[in-house]
Design an enzyme around this catalytic site. Sequence first.
Site, PDB file in Angstrom:
ATOM      1  N   PRO A   3      69.170  58.993  60.750  1.00 46.91           N
ATOM      2  CA  PRO A   3      70.173  59.014  61.622  1.00 46.91           C
ATOM      3  C   PRO A   3      71.605  58.655  60.953  1.00 46.91           C
ATOM      4  O   PRO A   3      72.124  57.660  61.587  1.00 46.91           O
ATOM      5  CB  PRO A   3      69.760  57.947  62.540  1.00 46.91           C
ATOM      6  CG  PRO A   3      68.935  56.925  62.069  1.00 46.91           C
ATOM      7  CD  PRO A   3      68.194  57.742  60.595  1.00 46.91           C
ATOM      8  N   LYS A   4      72.227  59.622  60.478  1.00 45.09           N
ATOM      9  CA  LYS A   4      73.488  59.214  59.680  1.00 45.09           C
ATOM     10  C   LYS A   4      74.623  59.810  60.347  1.00 45.09           C
ATOM     11  O   LYS A   4      74.820  60.746  60.805  1.00 45.09           O
ATOM     12  CB  LYS A   4      73.282  59.941  58.111  1.00 45.09           C
ATOM     13  CG  LYS A   4      72.279  58.998  57.371  1.00 45.09           C
ATOM     14  CD  LYS A   4      72.476  59.535  55.816  1.00 45.09           C
ATOM     15  CE  LYS A   4      71.315  58.770  55.143  1.00 45.09           C
ATOM     16  NZ  LYS A   4      71.540  58.865  53.624  1.00 45.09           N
TER      17      LYS A   4
END
Length: 246
Positions: A115-116
Amino acid sequence: MKIEDVRAKAYSMPLTSPSYPRGPYRFFNREFFVITYRTDPAALAKVVPEPLKVVDPIVKYEFIRMPDSTGFGDYTETGQVIPVEFNGVKGGYVHSMYLDDEAPTAGGRELWGFPKKIAKPKLQVESDTLVGSLHYGSVLCTSATMGYKYEALDLDALHKSLLAPNWMLKIIPHVDGSARVLELVEYYLEDLVVKEAWTGPAALGLFPHALCTVAQLPVLEVISAAHFRTDLTLGLGKVVYDYLKD
């Protein structure tokens, strides 16, 4: 370009100039600063997806400095990992990640489902203090400090803990905006070498932001802190639950 050539070449976007090379991805002198803290159980219940189960109302806030990584280069990352359980096995759910390099952002999202988001994390030593910070644009969202190398940690115990599985939610939309890929992905750290590990007094501040939401898991109590350096390979993942099929 013929169809068979497209199939042979395609592994990332753009097709003719991919954002990152093929793996494996090896990290040298990967530096971690991890503060473990107690948070609100109700806040955790809102963000941890089934079939993962929250073990305790605990969060690990991590800064990771990566000065030398194959394919991804030199960058810094920060975010939150939540201790959870899946099918009776304990590990960590990767809840949020913020970093300052496009290649690992694209690779992490496309390959594993990390989840960047792009932001401005920093990890550095200031005199006698290890300092981590996260800015989203000009706004300070995280401030973390620890006494520098106050007390050595047990390397064997830390090594064992880092071999636990990690999970994340991989989401890839269809062209109509619906979910085309919605999977729980599991991965491990491989070929791990722990070079040094330290602890000390620590403090952590998380500040509200509309788009950088680390403060949604508030700090109620700092439990412990660790600062360590490693060499490791980031193992490619496997799908352990398909939300669109299972």
